[in-house]
Design a protein around this motif. Sequence first.
Motif, PDB file in Angstrom:
ATOM      1  N   LEU A 264       0.830  -1.201   0.000  1.00 54.85           N
ATOM      2  CA  LEU A 264       0.000   0.000   0.000  1.00 54.85           C
ATOM      3  C   LEU A 264       0.865   1.251   0.000  1.00 54.85           C
ATOM      4  N   PHE A 265       2.006   1.207   0.706  1.00 50.52           N
ATOM      5  CA  PHE A 265       2.933   2.338   0.669  1.00 50.52           C
ATOM      6  C   PHE A 265       3.486   2.538  -0.747  1.00 50.52           C
ATOM      7  N   LEU A 266       3.799   1.441  -1.434  1.00 45.30           N
ATOM      8  CA  LEU A 266       4.290   1.541  -2.806  1.00 45.30           C
ATOM      9  C   LEU A 266       3.221   2.137  -3.722  1.00 45.30           C
ATOM     10  N   LEU A 267       1.977   1.720  -3.528  1.00 47.68           N
ATOM     11  CA  LEU A 267       0.891   2.293  -4.326  1.00 47.68           C
ATOM     12  C   LEU A 267       0.784   3.792  -4.101  1.00 47.68           C
ATOM     13  N   ALA A 268       0.950   4.232  -2.859  1.00 48.95           N
ATOM     14  CA  ALA A 268       0.888   5.663  -2.575  1.00 48.95           C
ATOM     15  C   ALA A 268       1.944   6.417  -3.377  1.00 48.95           C
ATOM     16  N   PHE A 269       3.171   5.891  -3.410  1.00 49.81           N
ATOM     17  CA  PHE A 269       4.266   6.511  -4.167  1.00 49.81           C
ATOM     18  C   PHE A 269       3.911   6.624  -5.645  1.00 49.81           C
ATOM     19  N   LEU A 270       3.415   5.539  -6.225  1.00 49.35           N
ATOM     20  CA  LEU A 270       3.149   5.507  -7.665  1.00 49.35           C
ATOM     21  C   LEU A 270       1.938   6.364  -8.024  1.00 49.35           C
ATOM     22  N   LEU A 271       0.876   6.260  -7.247  1.00 51.29           N
ATOM     23  CA  LEU A 271      -0.349   7.000  -7.562  1.00 51.29           C
ATOM     24  C   LEU A 271      -0.107   8.512  -7.520  1.00 51.29           C
ATOM     25  N   MET A 272       0.473   8.977  -6.420  1.00 47.30           N
ATOM     26  CA  MET A 272       0.647  10.421  -6.274  1.00 47.30           C
ATOM     27  C   MET A 272       1.719  10.953  -7.212  1.00 47.30           C
ATOM     28  N   GLY A 273       2.767  10.164  -7.432  1.00 49.98           N
ATOM     29  CA  GLY A 273       3.790  10.600  -8.372  1.00 49.98           C
ATOM     30  C   GLY A 273       3.212  10.859  -9.751  1.00 49.98           C
ATOM     31  N   CYS A 274       2.352   9.965 -10.211  1.00 53.96           N
ATOM     32  CA  CYS A 274       1.731  10.135 -11.524  1.00 53.96           C
ATOM     33  C   CYS A 274       0.746  11.294 -11.530  1.00 53.96           C
ATOM     34  N   PHE A 275      -0.063  11.400 -10.489  1.00 49.49           N
ATOM     35  CA  PHE A 275      -1.100  12.422 -10.467  1.00 49.49           C
ATOM     36  C   PHE A 275      -0.515  13.830 -10.468  1.00 49.49           C
ATOM     37  N   VAL A 276       0.430  14.078  -9.566  1.00 45.28           N
ATOM     38  CA  VAL A 276       1.025  15.410  -9.486  1.00 45.28           C
ATOM     39  C   VAL A 276       1.787  15.752 -10.761  1.00 45.28           C
ATOM     40  N   SER A 277       2.498  14.775 -11.320  1.00 46.71           N
ATOM     41  CA  SER A 277       3.264  15.037 -12.540  1.00 46.71           C
ATOM     42  C   SER A 277       2.360  15.446 -13.695  1.00 46.71           C
ATOM     43  N   ALA A 278       1.209  14.801 -13.790  1.00 40.41           N
ATOM     44  CA  ALA A 278       0.284  15.143 -14.870  1.00 40.41           C
ATOM     45  C   ALA A 278      -0.173  16.593 -14.760  1.00 40.41           C
ATOM     46  N   TYR A 279      -0.540  17.012 -13.554  1.00 39.33           N
ATOM     47  CA  TYR A 279      -1.007  18.388 -13.381  1.00 39.33           C
ATOM     48  C   TYR A 279       0.143  19.390 -13.386  1.00 39.33           C
ATOM     49  N   ASN A 280       1.359  18.938 -13.052  1.00 40.89           N
ATOM     50  CA  ASN A 280       2.517  19.836 -13.152  1.00 40.89           C
ATOM     51  C   ASN A 280       2.743  20.309 -14.586  1.00 40.89           C
ATOM     52  N   PHE A 281       2.603  19.395 -15.554  1.00 41.03           N
ATOM     53  CA  PHE A 281       3.060  19.686 -16.909  1.00 41.03           C
ATOM     54  C   PHE A 281       1.945  19.789 -17.939  1.00 41.03           C
ATOM     55  N   ILE A 282       0.710  19.493 -17.555  1.00 41.76           N
ATOM     56  CA  ILE A 282      -0.380  19.691 -18.501  1.00 41.76           C
ATOM     57  C   ILE A 282      -0.538  21.188 -18.810  1.00 41.76           C
ATOM     58  N   GLY A 283      -0.206  22.025 -17.818  1.00 39.70           N
ATOM     59  CA  GLY A 283      -0.273  23.466 -18.053  1.00 39.70           C
ATOM     60  C   GLY A 283       0.735  23.916 -19.097  1.00 39.70           C
ATOM     61  N   PHE A 284       1.961  23.413 -19.012  1.00 38.07           N
ATOM     62  CA  PHE A 284       2.971  23.751 -20.015  1.00 38.07           C
ATOM     63  C   PHE A 284       2.507  23.311 -21.407  1.00 38.07           C
ATOM     64  N   ARG A 285       1.867  22.140 -21.487  1.00 44.07           N
ATOM     65  CA  ARG A 285       1.422  21.645 -22.786  1.00 44.07           C
ATOM     66  C   ARG A 285       0.321  22.528 -23.372  1.00 44.07           C
ATOM     67  N   LEU A 286      -0.658  22.901 -22.552  1.00 35.68           N
ATOM     68  CA  LEU A 286      -1.797  23.661 -23.058  1.00 35.68           C
ATOM     69  C   LEU A 286      -1.455  25.125 -23.309  1.00 35.68           C
ATOM     70  N   LEU A 287      -0.449  25.642 -22.610  1.00 36.36           N
ATOM     71  CA  LEU A 287      -0.022  27.012 -22.879  1.00 36.36           C
ATOM     72  C   LEU A 287       0.758  27.116 -24.183  1.00 36.36           C
ATOM     73  N   GLY A 288       1.390  26.026 -24.595  1.00 34.68           N
ATOM     74  CA  GLY A 288       2.192  26.030 -25.820  1.00 34.68           C
ATOM     75  C   GLY A 288       1.393  25.618 -27.038  1.00 34.68           C
TER      76      GLY A 288
END
Length: 403
Positions: free
Chosen positions: A220-244
């Motif tokens: 469950l700890f490993l799932l927490a690492f993978l889930l949040m890592g993916c989620f935050v990364s998507a929202y970190n860089f979707i803005g850069f993609r849509l602004l360009g």
Amino acid sequence: MDRISQASPAFRRTNRALFFGGFSCFALLYSVQPLMPLLAHRFGLSPAQSSLSLSVSTGALAVSLLGSSIVSDRIGRKGLMTAALFVAALMTLLCAIARDYPQLLAARALLGIALGGMPAIAMAYLSEEIEPQSLGLSMGLYISGSAFGGMLGRVVTSTLSDFFSWRVALGAIGVAGIYAAFEFWRSLPPSRHFKPTQGGWADMAAGLRRHFADDGLPWLFLLAFLLMGCFVSAYNFIGFRLLGAPFSLRQGLVGGISFLYLLGIFSSVWAGRLADRLGRRKVLWATMSAMLAGLLLTLADNLLAIVAGMALFTFSFFASHSMTSSWVGRRARAPQALASALYLFFYYLGSSAVGWLCGVLWARGGWGAVVTLQAVCLGGGLLVALRLRNLAPVEAALSARTA
């Protein structure tokens, strides 16, 4: 004394307070996310460098969580959570008047340290005070507050920065955080089942061995690492993609994608109820599969397809997070606050590590490279979720060990 039941006024007060707490924690923590392109322009930063404004906070939060769990086991839950929310709000106000980027990063790091006294302690409080058959619902409501805070924090900062400046945006979020901290303090019932301990680092080490020896908690700890890592990364860089190019959207419109967090408010509660009824092991793998499908949909060059993909991705993330976090609360034995802290340690560590690495990949391969890494992480997480379907209940596992 009986635990808080779903029909009691204390249940409503608890959920109201934890909704405000989750709202404030995530609004303060993630308010800088849509501002990353603006910070990159203002201070002459690369996308990976601008992402440090979030990664430094989540990294500091991950480390702070473990120490906060020890303090909480000694002094109690409510006071520490209230102080965490007030200090984090003040640090956000300091970010608004930072003279340069290093000062902003320092304030964001202090914000992360302060917030270490909130998420894991909130999970431990709910596990101690709420009756087991209502824990999934209560945890879902807490996470829905987190989703609402994450959404509103991003939308408010993005909109205000479009019309005024990023400094005004962060100042407004800081003021809102102070009000939320007051409402949290006013609404949350005192702990009735908390038992203070005098344990220190030695007891923490023993607790770490106990939790990592469990058949399910490390996964469950490993799932927490993978889930949040993916989620935050998507929202970190979707803005850069849509602004360009080829979309070239305005900052305010890009920030509007955070309205998709509203889906998390409903999905976390829905998943909590469904998990209470059917069991987490029967549902988790399906929500993670849907999360992966939504991510892959964002590879399209069509704006509607991207929004639809992010919607499915967001809905499925909060459903998965609701189930895994409440699963930790149900499965963990003493010290429970440490188990919650470990879950969130890996949760925010994933946010920092995967978020930063995606920044490096963005510079080399754009959105396609970011999605590739996230897909690998989610694929691994899906294998873990399928493995957890065969996990024996903790009572059965304990009986087998003592037989």
